[in-house]
Scaffold this motif. Structure first.
Motif, PDB file in Angstrom:
ATOM      1  N   MET A   1      -2.868 -15.485  -2.654  1.00  0.00           N
ATOM      2  CA  MET A   1      -2.375 -14.109  -2.623  1.00  0.00           C
ATOM      3  C   MET A   1      -2.593 -13.593  -1.213  1.00  0.00           C
ATOM      4  O   MET A   1      -3.690 -13.614  -0.706  1.00  0.00           O
ATOM      5  CB  MET A   1      -3.169 -13.267  -3.630  1.00  0.00           C
ATOM      6  N   GLY A   2      -1.547 -13.157  -0.592  1.00  0.00           N
ATOM      7  CA  GLY A   2      -1.626 -12.715   0.790  1.00  0.00           C
ATOM      8  C   GLY A   2      -1.695 -11.220   0.935  1.00  0.00           C
ATOM      9  O   GLY A   2      -2.597 -10.578   0.447  1.00  0.00           O
ATOM     10  N   LEU A   3      -0.683 -10.673   1.575  1.00  0.00           N
ATOM     11  CA  LEU A   3      -0.671  -9.270   1.948  1.00  0.00           C
ATOM     12  C   LEU A   3       0.099  -8.441   0.929  1.00  0.00           C
ATOM     13  O   LEU A   3       1.172  -8.821   0.494  1.00  0.00           O
ATOM     14  CB  LEU A   3      -0.006  -9.144   3.320  1.00  0.00           C
ATOM     15  N   PHE A   4      -0.477  -7.305   0.558  1.00  0.00           N
ATOM     16  CA  PHE A   4       0.180  -6.360  -0.347  1.00  0.00           C
ATOM     17  C   PHE A   4       0.346  -5.036   0.370  1.00  0.00           C
ATOM     18  O   PHE A   4      -0.582  -4.556   1.015  1.00  0.00           O
ATOM     19  CB  PHE A   4      -0.694  -6.103  -1.586  1.00  0.00           C
ATOM     20  N   ASP A   5       1.513  -4.421   0.237  1.00  0.00           N
ATOM     21  CA  ASP A   5       1.772  -3.108   0.821  1.00  0.00           C
ATOM     22  C   ASP A   5       1.572  -2.024  -0.227  1.00  0.00           C
ATOM     23  O   ASP A   5       1.887  -2.215  -1.402  1.00  0.00           O
ATOM     24  CB  ASP A   5       3.206  -3.026   1.354  1.00  0.00           C
ATOM     25  N   PHE A   6       1.084  -0.866   0.227  1.00  0.00           N
ATOM     26  CA  PHE A   6       0.828   0.278  -0.641  1.00  0.00           C
ATOM     27  C   PHE A   6       1.289   1.554   0.044  1.00  0.00           C
ATOM     28  O   PHE A   6       1.520   1.574   1.251  1.00  0.00           O
ATOM     29  CB  PHE A   6      -0.675   0.390  -0.956  1.00  0.00           C
ATOM     30  N   ALA A   7       1.392   2.621  -0.738  1.00  0.00           N
ATOM     31  CA  ALA A   7       1.746   3.940  -0.196  1.00  0.00           C
ATOM     32  C   ALA A   7       0.477   4.558   0.377  1.00  0.00           C
ATOM     33  O   ALA A   7      -0.445   4.891  -0.372  1.00  0.00           O
ATOM     34  CB  ALA A   7       2.343   4.821  -1.287  1.00  0.00           C
ATOM     35  N   LYS A   8       0.406   4.723   1.671  1.00  0.00           N
ATOM     36  CA  LYS A   8      -0.814   5.158   2.358  1.00  0.00           C
ATOM     37  C   LYS A   8      -1.287   6.551   1.937  1.00  0.00           C
ATOM     38  O   LYS A   8      -2.477   6.814   1.873  1.00  0.00           O
ATOM     39  CB  LYS A   8      -0.583   5.131   3.871  1.00  0.00           C
ATOM     40  N   ASN A   9      -0.362   7.441   1.639  1.00  0.00           N
ATOM     41  CA  ASN A   9      -0.738   8.822   1.334  1.00  0.00           C
ATOM     42  C   ASN A   9      -0.850   9.096  -0.157  1.00  0.00           C
ATOM     43  O   ASN A   9      -0.886  10.254  -0.575  1.00  0.00           O
ATOM     44  CB  ASN A   9       0.270   9.782   1.975  1.00  0.00           C
ATOM     45  N   VAL A  10      -0.917   8.048  -0.969  1.00  0.00           N
ATOM     46  CA  VAL A  10      -1.020   8.185  -2.421  1.00  0.00           C
ATOM     47  C   VAL A  10      -2.287   7.490  -2.863  1.00  0.00           C
ATOM     48  O   VAL A  10      -2.669   6.463  -2.326  1.00  0.00           O
ATOM     49  CB  VAL A  10       0.200   7.541  -3.108  1.00  0.00           C
ATOM     50  N   GLY A  11      -2.934   8.049  -3.865  1.00  0.00           N
ATOM     51  CA  GLY A  11      -4.098   7.390  -4.452  1.00  0.00           C
ATOM     52  C   GLY A  11      -5.316   8.257  -4.465  1.00  0.00           C
ATOM     53  O   GLY A  11      -5.293   9.423  -4.066  1.00  0.00           O
ATOM     54  N   LYS A  12      -6.379   7.665  -4.920  1.00  0.00           N
ATOM     55  CA  LYS A  12      -7.662   8.346  -5.051  1.00  0.00           C
ATOM     56  C   LYS A  12      -8.318   8.467  -3.680  1.00  0.00           C
ATOM     57  O   LYS A  12      -8.400   7.497  -2.927  1.00  0.00           O
ATOM     58  CB  LYS A  12      -8.554   7.531  -5.991  1.00  0.00           C
ATOM     59  N   SER A  13      -8.794   9.667  -3.353  1.00  0.00           N
ATOM     60  CA  SER A  13      -9.523   9.872  -2.097  1.00  0.00           C
ATOM     61  C   SER A  13     -10.969   9.428  -2.297  1.00  0.00           C
ATOM     62  O   SER A  13     -11.669   9.977  -3.137  1.00  0.00           O
ATOM     63  CB  SER A  13      -9.498  11.348  -1.690  1.00  0.00           C
ATOM     64  N   VAL A  14     -11.390   8.426  -1.545  1.00  0.00           N
ATOM     65  CA  VAL A  14     -12.769   7.943  -1.673  1.00  0.00           C
ATOM     66  C   VAL A  14     -13.526   7.969  -0.349  1.00  0.00           C
ATOM     67  O   VAL A  14     -14.733   7.785  -0.333  1.00  0.00           O
ATOM     68  CB  VAL A  14     -12.849   6.522  -2.293  1.00  0.00           C
ATOM     69  N   PHE A  15     -12.810   8.178   0.761  1.00  0.00           N
ATOM     70  CA  PHE A  15     -13.507   8.254   2.043  1.00  0.00           C
ATOM     71  C   PHE A  15     -12.885   9.345   2.894  1.00  0.00           C
ATOM     72  O   PHE A  15     -11.713   9.670   2.752  1.00  0.00           O
ATOM     73  CB  PHE A  15     -13.497   6.910   2.783  1.00  0.00           C
ATOM     74  N   GLY A  16     -13.719   9.920   3.758  1.00  0.00           N
ATOM     75  CA  GLY A  16     -13.255  10.971   4.647  1.00  0.00           C
ATOM     76  C   GLY A  16     -12.981  10.464   6.051  1.00  0.00           C
ATOM     77  O   GLY A  16     -12.047  10.887   6.709  1.00  0.00           O
ATOM     78  N   LYS A  17     -13.814   9.540   6.492  1.00  0.00           N
ATOM     79  CA  LYS A  17     -13.682   8.995   7.839  1.00  0.00           C
ATOM     80  C   LYS A  17     -13.485   7.495   7.755  1.00  0.00           C
ATOM     81  O   LYS A  17     -14.068   6.823   6.903  1.00  0.00           O
ATOM     82  CB  LYS A  17     -14.959   9.274   8.638  1.00  0.00           C
ATOM     83  N   ASP A  18     -12.678   6.953   8.674  1.00  0.00           N
ATOM     84  CA  ASP A  18     -12.427   5.513   8.680  1.00  0.00           C
ATOM     85  C   ASP A  18     -13.711   4.703   8.764  1.00  0.00           C
ATOM     86  O   ASP A  18     -13.801   3.618   8.198  1.00  0.00           O
ATOM     87  CB  ASP A  18     -11.495   5.139   9.840  1.00  0.00           C
ATOM     88  N   VAL A  73      -5.019   3.755   2.466  1.00  0.00           N
ATOM     89  CA  VAL A  73      -4.817   2.308   2.553  1.00  0.00           C
ATOM     90  C   VAL A  73      -3.324   2.026   2.458  1.00  0.00           C
ATOM     91  O   VAL A  73      -2.665   2.470   1.525  1.00  0.00           O
ATOM     92  CB  VAL A  73      -5.570   1.570   1.422  1.00  0.00           C
ATOM     93  N   GLU A  74      -2.802   1.301   3.445  1.00  0.00           N
ATOM     94  CA  GLU A  74      -1.378   0.958   3.403  1.00  0.00           C
ATOM     95  C   GLU A  74      -1.132  -0.527   3.154  1.00  0.00           C
ATOM     96  O   GLU A  74      -0.046  -0.904   2.742  1.00  0.00           O
ATOM     97  CB  GLU A  74      -0.656   1.413   4.664  1.00  0.00           C
ATOM     98  N   ARG A  75      -2.160  -1.365   3.380  1.00  0.00           N
ATOM     99  CA  ARG A  75      -2.026  -2.796   3.123  1.00  0.00           C
ATOM    100  C   ARG A  75      -3.373  -3.370   2.706  1.00  0.00           C
ATOM    101  O   ARG A  75      -4.416  -2.909   3.155  1.00  0.00           O
ATOM    102  CB  ARG A  75      -1.525  -3.540   4.358  1.00  0.00           C
ATOM    103  N   VAL A  76      -3.308  -4.403   1.878  1.00  0.00           N
ATOM    104  CA  VAL A  76      -4.507  -5.148   1.499  1.00  0.00           C
ATOM    105  C   VAL A  76      -4.238  -6.618   1.774  1.00  0.00           C
ATOM    106  O   VAL A  76      -3.243  -7.167   1.313  1.00  0.00           O
ATOM    107  CB  VAL A  76      -4.872  -4.944   0.010  1.00  0.00           C
ATOM    108  N   GLU A  77      -5.127  -7.233   2.514  1.00  0.00           N
ATOM    109  CA  GLU A  77      -5.066  -8.660   2.822  1.00  0.00           C
ATOM    110  C   GLU A  77      -6.126  -9.344   1.971  1.00  0.00           C
ATOM    111  O   GLU A  77      -7.303  -9.009   2.045  1.00  0.00           O
ATOM    112  CB  GLU A  77      -5.337  -8.894   4.303  1.00  0.00           C
ATOM    113  N   ALA A  78      -5.689 -10.294   1.142  1.00  0.00           N
ATOM    114  CA  ALA A  78      -6.620 -10.939   0.214  1.00  0.00           C
ATOM    115  C   ALA A  78      -6.682 -12.449   0.390  1.00  0.00           C
ATOM    116  O   ALA A  78      -7.132 -13.153  -0.513  1.00  0.00           O
ATOM    117  CB  ALA A  78      -6.227 -10.588  -1.218  1.00  0.00           C
TER     118      ALA A  78
END
Length: 145
Positions: A1-18, A73-78
């Protein structure tokens, strides 16, 4: 399983700073641990890289979805997340405006009442079957239908 793309501005907020993203995302995955050992999470400019060993392919997919459905998060590399081969057929689906789990179940299974299968397959990502959001990515197990 390689790279997955996601909608960066959608989802649960879990962090404030990178700078805190890696640890916060790791905590989110470990809290609902889908079956990942020695989980390693890094975050750089919207890309999460996961490492470790998954008990099975489903656990790997769930970890990817849990990380990817975090706001920012806009991409996940697995590629570094090891898992056995897939035993059943799975399709990934991006929730659209107006979707319900019943409508998605009707589309994939031909039966709106089969929505609990989708909910159970995504319990780590969807906490309430009545609360899904456009842009969320979920897994649809096809062989279980």
């Amino acid at each position: 399983m390689g790279l997955f793309d996601f909608a960066k501005n959608v989802g649960k907020s879990v962090f404030g700073k990178d700078a805190e993203a890696s640890e916060k995302i790791k905590h989110e995955i470990e809290r609902d641990n889908p079956g990942i050992k020695d989980l390693d999470v890094s975050f750089d400019k919207g890309v999460v890289t996961l490492g470790g060993a998954a008990d099975n392919r489903e656990a790997m997919e769930k970890a990817v979805l849990m990380a990817g459905n975090v706001k920012g998060v806009e991409r996940v590399e697995a590629a570094q997340l090891q898992a056995p081969e897939q035993s059943g057929e799975v399709e990934f689906y991006i929730i659209k405006k107006g979707d319900t789990l019943s409508a998605i179940a009707k589309q994939f299974y031909g039966d709106a009442n089969a929505y609990p299968q989708i909910f159970e397959a995504n319990r780590e990502v969807i906490k309430n079957p009545d609360l899904i959001y456009p842009g969320q990515k979920i897994r649809i197990p096809l062989s279980a239908a």
